[in-house]
Design an enzyme around this catalytic site. Structure first.
Site, PDB file in Angstrom:
ATOM      1  N   LYS A  22       0.841  -1.208   0.000  1.00  0.00           N
ATOM      2  CA  LYS A  22       0.000   0.000   0.000  1.00  0.00           C
ATOM      3  C   LYS A  22       0.872   1.254   0.000  1.00  0.00           C
ATOM      4  CE  LYS A  22      -1.765   1.618   4.014  1.00  0.00           C
ATOM      5  NZ  LYS A  22      -1.504   3.039   4.263  1.00  0.00           N
ATOM      6  N   ASN A  23       1.817   1.306   0.938  1.00  0.00           N
ATOM      7  CA  ASN A  23       2.579   2.545   1.091  1.00  0.00           C
ATOM      8  C   ASN A  23       3.505   2.811  -0.089  1.00  0.00           C
ATOM      9  OD1 ASN A  23       1.273   3.050   3.443  1.00  0.00           O
ATOM     10  ND2 ASN A  23       2.997   2.543   4.803  1.00  0.00           N
ATOM     11  N   CYS A 118      -5.170  13.594  12.794  1.00  0.00           N
ATOM     12  CA  CYS A 118      -5.004  12.182  12.483  1.00  0.00           C
ATOM     13  C   CYS A 118      -5.011  11.419  13.793  1.00  0.00           C
ATOM     14  CB  CYS A 118      -3.689  11.969  11.763  1.00  0.00           C
ATOM     15  SG  CYS A 118      -3.190  10.256  11.724  1.00  0.00           S
ATOM     16  N   ARG A 123       1.269  14.685  13.210  1.00  0.00           N
ATOM     17  CA  ARG A 123       1.762  14.529  11.841  1.00  0.00           C
ATOM     18  C   ARG A 123       1.734  15.814  11.019  1.00  0.00           C
ATOM     19  NH1 ARG A 123      -0.780   9.057   9.452  1.00  0.00           N
ATOM     20  NH2 ARG A 123       1.237   8.283   8.949  1.00  0.00           N
ATOM     21  N   ASP A 309       4.378   0.381  12.108  1.00  0.00           N
ATOM     22  CA  ASP A 309       3.148  -0.182  11.541  1.00  0.00           C
ATOM     23  C   ASP A 309       2.934  -1.651  11.923  1.00  0.00           C
ATOM     24  OD1 ASP A 309       2.550   2.232  10.416  1.00  0.00           O
ATOM     25  OD2 ASP A 309       3.063   1.690   8.361  1.00  0.00           O
ATOM     26  N   ARG A 401      -8.805   0.030   4.398  1.00  0.00           N
ATOM     27  CA  ARG A 401      -7.812   0.967   3.870  1.00  0.00           C
ATOM     28  C   ARG A 401      -6.506   0.244   3.550  1.00  0.00           C
ATOM     29  NH1 ARG A 401      -6.261   5.488   7.573  1.00  0.00           N
ATOM     30  NH2 ARG A 401      -4.869   5.672   5.790  1.00  0.00           N
TER      31      ARG A 401
HETATM   32  C1  UD1 Z   1       4.599   6.729   6.422  1.00  0.00           C
HETATM   33  C2  UD1 Z   1       3.655   5.568   6.235  1.00  0.00           C
HETATM   34  C3  UD1 Z   1       3.044   5.153   7.567  1.00  0.00           C
HETATM   35  C4  UD1 Z   1       4.129   4.868   8.574  1.00  0.00           C
HETATM   36  C5  UD1 Z   1       5.110   6.039   8.683  1.00  0.00           C
HETATM   37  C6  UD1 Z   1       6.299   5.743   9.562  1.00  0.00           C
HETATM   38  C7  UD1 Z   1       2.842   5.956   3.990  1.00  0.00           C
HETATM   39  C8  UD1 Z   1       1.699   6.309   3.108  1.00  0.00           C
HETATM   40  N1  UD1 Z   1       2.609   5.979   5.304  1.00  0.00           N
HETATM   41  O1  UD1 Z   1       3.815   7.823   6.887  1.00  0.00           O
HETATM   42  O2  UD1 Z   1       2.243   3.985   7.363  1.00  0.00           O
HETATM   43  O3  UD1 Z   1       3.556   4.637   9.849  1.00  0.00           O
HETATM   44  O4  UD1 Z   1       5.607   6.358   7.366  1.00  0.00           O
HETATM   45  O5  UD1 Z   1       6.973   4.619   9.133  1.00  0.00           O
HETATM   46  O6  UD1 Z   1       3.919   5.635   3.511  1.00  0.00           O
HETATM   47  N2  UD1 Z   1       6.470  14.415  10.889  1.00  0.00           N
HETATM   48  C9  UD1 Z   1       6.605  15.737  11.213  1.00  0.00           C
HETATM   49  N3  UD1 Z   1       6.644  16.649  10.188  1.00  0.00           N
HETATM   50  C10 UD1 Z   1       6.556  16.295   8.870  1.00  0.00           C
HETATM   51  C11 UD1 Z   1       6.420  14.928   8.558  1.00  0.00           C
HETATM   52  C12 UD1 Z   1       6.375  14.011   9.586  1.00  0.00           C
HETATM   53  O7  UD1 Z   1       6.695  16.099  12.373  1.00  0.00           O
HETATM   54  O8  UD1 Z   1       6.613  17.176   7.998  1.00  0.00           O
HETATM   55  C13 UD1 Z   1       6.449  13.407  11.981  1.00  0.00           C
HETATM   56  C14 UD1 Z   1       5.139  12.645  12.061  1.00  0.00           C
HETATM   57  O9  UD1 Z   1       4.193  13.345  12.857  1.00  0.00           O
HETATM   58  C15 UD1 Z   1       5.565  11.351  12.713  1.00  0.00           C
HETATM   59  C16 UD1 Z   1       6.971  11.134  12.170  1.00  0.00           C
HETATM   60  O10 UD1 Z   1       7.402  12.403  11.693  1.00  0.00           O
HETATM   61  O11 UD1 Z   1       5.624  11.490  14.103  1.00  0.00           O
HETATM   62  C17 UD1 Z   1       7.057  10.105  11.051  1.00  0.00           C
HETATM   63  O12 UD1 Z   1       6.324  10.519   9.968  1.00  0.00           O
HETATM   64  P1  UD1 Z   1       6.659  10.111   8.457  1.00  0.00           P
HETATM   65  O13 UD1 Z   1       7.860   9.224   8.381  1.00  0.00           O
HETATM   66  O14 UD1 Z   1       6.651  11.340   7.639  1.00  0.00           O
HETATM   67  O15 UD1 Z   1       5.377   9.233   8.127  1.00  0.00           O
HETATM   68  P2  UD1 Z   1       4.422   9.314   6.880  1.00  0.00           P
HETATM   69  O16 UD1 Z   1       5.213   9.512   5.634  1.00  0.00           O
HETATM   70  O17 UD1 Z   1       3.297  10.226   7.156  1.00  0.00           O
END
Ligand code: UD1
Length: 422
Positions: A22-23, A118, A123, A309, A401
């Site tokens: 999915k991701n 969320c 996030r 995850d 999902r």
């Molecule tokens: C992706 C995955 C999700 C997984 C996560 C961590 C997808 C579609 N989703 O989510 O299933 O749980 O990686 O492995 O691929 N953060 C910030 N600022 C930002 C971006 C992120 O503070 O601009 C924080 C988030 O709140 C979180 C952490 O960084 O606490 C990790 O987020 P991130 O690695 O960006 O996860 P996603 O890409 O949203």
């Protein structure tokens, strides 16, 4: 609204096919926006998140068609006529923010709604914004939308170091930099297999990328990208989830398409708990042969560490382990919502901040429980496989999902599970 009813107790035997990730697919689909030629993805999973991304791409003017029962996604971004990702779609799925980098790179402009609240943490988007600013983007927040513009009309190569190895920020930077003028370097990049898969697809489209899967990715911008066909990598989270099914219920199950390199840190913990994992020519075989599993401590980390995850599903296993386990969640601040639901089934769990302490009990008992997010929902189904009596999991739209054909896959190995309309 549908519920899933599980009657626990029986061992599981047989094979489970693992779908495409999915991701990975959610990052690969927006890559179509980088080219006017078609991009085709094979081995796509049949999930509601994929449908949401399809709708988002279509709202921008892209063609996106699911073929072969949804396993092939044929896309074309020849006629993009809208550069705004609307709140109504983005609020449903945070990964919608992955259209920002590609739109900005090809069209010099994009407007993307902030994803909003969320269930598993705040996030924010700050890391995406500063990564794209390093490529010459100017990004302002107005009325809940990020208004992004490439200064001078086009992105330029730049160097940026992420404060945290964010998966999404790495993907947005990577896609944006493929069409930026000059060389771009991303330091402290995320190393997840889904990022490697995205880089491999972008390379097939003509991008020049080095270092994916390491902490430093270097991208040499090109003038245009062309069409490609790409097979989506195996879903390591679905893989880990189904590997836990025989670990929890007992028996022996082979996960077809499973690869050790995708789940090594997770497998290390399974083995520490006393579960047997073996590589076969077609996947990974998991067996629990005797007695209770042992308690283990788990700390979630970015790849190659133990994935956040899989934390909820691992907790379901440890609920019946012999001894006390500690699960430390370091990626998301609010990701133990499955704990109170598991406690309804007789689990002994205490949550203090980012750590959950699980004291294993002999047996869980079936109960009505509620899914609170995607991974939490499947952890309740896993727990139900080993529980005495009936477990009814409601709000299963979360499950749709990220897991295709859960009932078919688990009943195929002998689980007593059905989906009912309430
Ligand atoms: C992706 C995955 C999700 C997984 C996560 C961590 C997808 C579609 N989703 O989510 O299933 O749980 O990686 O492995 O691929 N953060 C910030 N600022 C930002 C971006 C992120 O503070 O601009 C924080 C988030 O709140 C979180 C952490 O960084 O606490 C990790 O987020 P991130 O690695 O960006 O996860 P996603 O890409 O949203």
């Amino acid at each position: 609204m549908d519920s899933i009813v599980v009657n626990g107790g029986g061992e599981l035997h047989g094979t489970i096919p693992i779908a495409g990730a999915k991701n990975a697919c959610l990052a690969l689909m927006p890559a179509t926006l980088l080219s006017e030629e078609p991009l085709t993805l094979t081995n796509a999973p049949r999930l509601s998140d994929i449908k949401t991304m399809t709708l988002l791409l279509q709202s921008l003017g892209a063609e996106a068609t699911a073929l072969q029962d949804g396993q092939v996604l044929a896309m074309s971004s020849h006629d993009i006529n809208n550069l705004t990702a609307d709140y109504e779609i983005v609020r449903k799925m945070r990964a919608s923010n992955l259209v920002l980098g590609p739109l900005l790179a090809r069209f010099g402009r994009a407007v993307v709604s902030l994803p909003g609240g969320c269930a598993i943490g705040a996030r924010p988007m700050d890391m995406h914004i500063s990564a794209l600013e390093a490529l010459g983007a100017k990004i302002d927040l107005k009325d809940g939308y990020l208004h992004a513009e490439a200064m001078g009309g086009a992105l330029k190569g730049g160097t940026h170091e992420l404060g945290f190895a964010s998966v999404g920020a790495t993907e947005n930077f990577l896609m944006a930099a493929t069409l930026a003028k000059g060389t771009s370097v991303l330091k402290n990049a995320a190393r997840e297999p889904e990022i490697v898969d995205l880089a491999q697809c972008l390379r097939k489209m003509g991008a020049q990328i080095e270092g994916e899967g390491t902490s430093t990715i270097t991208i040499e911008g090109v003038d245009r990208l062309h069409g490609a066909t790409h097979q989506v990598v195996t879903d390591r989270i679905e893989l880990g989830t189904y590997m836990l099914a025989p670990a929890i219920a007992g028996g022996e199950v082979e996960c077809l398409g499973g690869r050790l390199d995708l789940v090594q840190a997770f497998v290390d913990k399974l083995e520490e708990a006393g579960i047997e994992v073996t590589e076969t020519p077609t996947g990974l075989k998991v067996a629990r042969r005797n007695g209770r599993v042992k308690a283990v401590d788990v700390r979630t980390e970015p790849f190659p560490g133990f994935p956040t995850d899989l934390q909820a599903q691992m907790m379901a296993l440890l609920c019946t382990a012999d001894g006390v386990s500690h699960l430390e969640e370091t990626i998301f601040e609010n990701r133990f919502m499955h704990a109170p639901e598991l406690m309804r089934m007789g689990a002994q769990i205490e949550v203090h901040g980012g750590t959950a302490t699980v004291t294993g009990v002999e047996r869980l008992k079936g109960a009505p429980v509620m899914a609170t997010d995607l991974r939490a929902s499947v952890s309740l189904i896993l727990a139900g496989l080993a529980a005495e009596g009936e477990t009814v999991v409601s709000r299963v739209y979360h499950l749709d999902r990220g897991y295709e054909h859960v009932v078919r896959k688990l009943s195929g190995v002998g689980a007593n599970i059905k989906r009912v309309k309430v």
